[in-house]
Design a protein around this motif. Structure first.
Motif, PDB file in Angstrom:
ATOM      1  N   ARG A  38      -3.968  -4.645  -0.846  1.00 45.71           N
ATOM      2  CA  ARG A  38      -4.546  -3.570  -1.654  1.00 45.71           C
ATOM      3  C   ARG A  38      -5.012  -2.418  -0.768  1.00 45.71           C
ATOM      4  O   ARG A  38      -4.784  -1.243  -1.074  1.00 45.71           O
ATOM      5  CB  ARG A  38      -5.710  -4.105  -2.490  1.00 45.71           C
ATOM      6  N   GLN A  39      -5.675  -2.770   0.320  1.00 42.29           N
ATOM      7  CA  GLN A  39      -6.135  -1.736   1.241  1.00 42.29           C
ATOM      8  C   GLN A  39      -4.965  -0.999   1.879  1.00 42.29           C
ATOM      9  O   GLN A  39      -4.996   0.232   2.032  1.00 42.29           O
ATOM     10  CB  GLN A  39      -7.019  -2.360   2.320  1.00 42.29           C
ATOM     11  N   GLY A  42      -3.374   1.447  -0.621  1.00 44.15           N
ATOM     12  CA  GLY A  42      -4.215   2.625  -0.787  1.00 44.15           C
ATOM     13  C   GLY A  42      -4.111   3.565   0.403  1.00 44.15           C
ATOM     14  O   GLY A  42      -4.004   4.794   0.241  1.00 44.15           O
TER      15      GLY A  42
END
Length: 225
Positions: A38-39, A42
Motif C-alpha cells: 500500500r505504501q 502510494g
C-alpha cells in the motif's frame, strides 16, 4: 558521494534485501506485505503522476529506448495514465523483480527506485493504449446532458429544475472526454469487462475511472448550484 551518504545507501540496500527475502519466503502475503505494498503504490503514484504531468516521463522512457510522441495531456488524464502505469508496473515489480528475482542487493538499486523504473517501463504500453482510445472515441457520440446518466430529478419548482439541469450539464462537460465516454458506455448497459475490452483497459481500471468520474461530476455539480 560522501561517506555518510554511502553508508546510508548501503544500509538502505541491506534493509531492502532483508525485506525482499521475507516477501519471497512468504509468497507476497501477510500483514507486512499488505502494509508495504500500500505504501509503495502510494509512493509510486505520487512520483509517476508528477513525471507524467511535467512531461519528464517521456524523457525517462527515451533513456530506456522507448520513444513516444508526446501529446497534450490534461491533469485528470495524467492522473489516470499514472494510475494505470503504477498498476502495471506493480505487476512487473512483483512478477519479475521479487518472485522472478531480477532485483538483488548486488545491483545496487534501492527497491523504491526499482519500482518507479518498473512503472516507467510500463508507461509506453499504457500511453499507446490511451492514444488508441482517444482516436477511437471519435466514433462514439457524446450525450448532450449528464442528467440522463445520473441526475436525481428534483421535486422543486421548474426554475429549480433548470438550475439542476444546468449544473448537471456543466458537470458532465467538465469531465475529460475519456471519462464522459466511459460513463456513456456504462449507462448504455456495458459491463466493466465489456468496456475494458473496448477501451483496452483492465476491468479494475474501468471500475476505478467510472467511480472517479462520477465523484468529480457530483462535486462539480454541487459547486455550480
Amino acid at each position: 558521494m560522501r561517506s555518510s551518504d554511502a553508508a546510508q545507501s548501503a544500509e538502505r540496500l541491506r534493509y531492502d534485501g532483508v525485506l525482499v527475502q521475507h516477501f519471497r519466503e512468504s509468497g507476497l502475503t501477510g500483514p507486512r506485505w499488505d502494509q508495504f505494498h500500500r505504501q509503495l503504490l502510494g509512493y509510486g503514484l505520487a512520483i509517476v503522476t508528477k513525471l507524467v504531468r511535467s512531461g519528464a516521463m517521456f524523457s525517462r522512457c527515451g533513456r530506456h529506448g522507448r520513444y513516444l510522441q508526446q501529446q497534450a495531456i490534461s491533469p485528470q488524464e495524467a492522473e489516470e495514465l499514472a494510475s494505470d502505469a503504477v498498476f502495471e508496473g506493480f505487476i512487473y515489480f512483483c512478477d519479475r523483480g521479487l518472485l522472478g528475482k531480477q532485483w538483488s542487493v548486488e545491483h545496487g538499486q534501492p527497491l523504491a527506485e526499482y519500482f518507479v523504473n518498473a512503472c516507467v517501463l510500463a508507461f509506453p504500453n499504457v500511453y499507446r493504449r490511451w492514444q488508441t482510445r482517444m482516436s477511437g472515441w471519435r466514433n462514439v457520440d457524446l450525450l448532450d446532458s449528464f442528467a440522463s446518466l445520473e441526475q436525481v430529478v428534483t421535486e422543486g419548482t421548474p426554475e429549480e429544475a433548470v438550475v439542476e439541469q444546468q449544473a448537471a450539464d456543466a458537470a458532465f462537460q467538465a469531465l475529460s472526454e475519456d471519462s464522459r465516454k466511459l460513463l456513456i458506455l456504462h449507462e448504455q448497459g456495458y459491463s466493466h469487462a465489456e468496456i475494458a475490452e473496448l477501451t483496452r483497459l483492465t476491468p479494475r481500471a474501468v471500475e476505478g475511472r467510472i467511480r472517479r468520474a462520477r465523484l468529480a461530476a457530483r462535486q462539480r455539480s454541487d459547486e455550480d448550484r
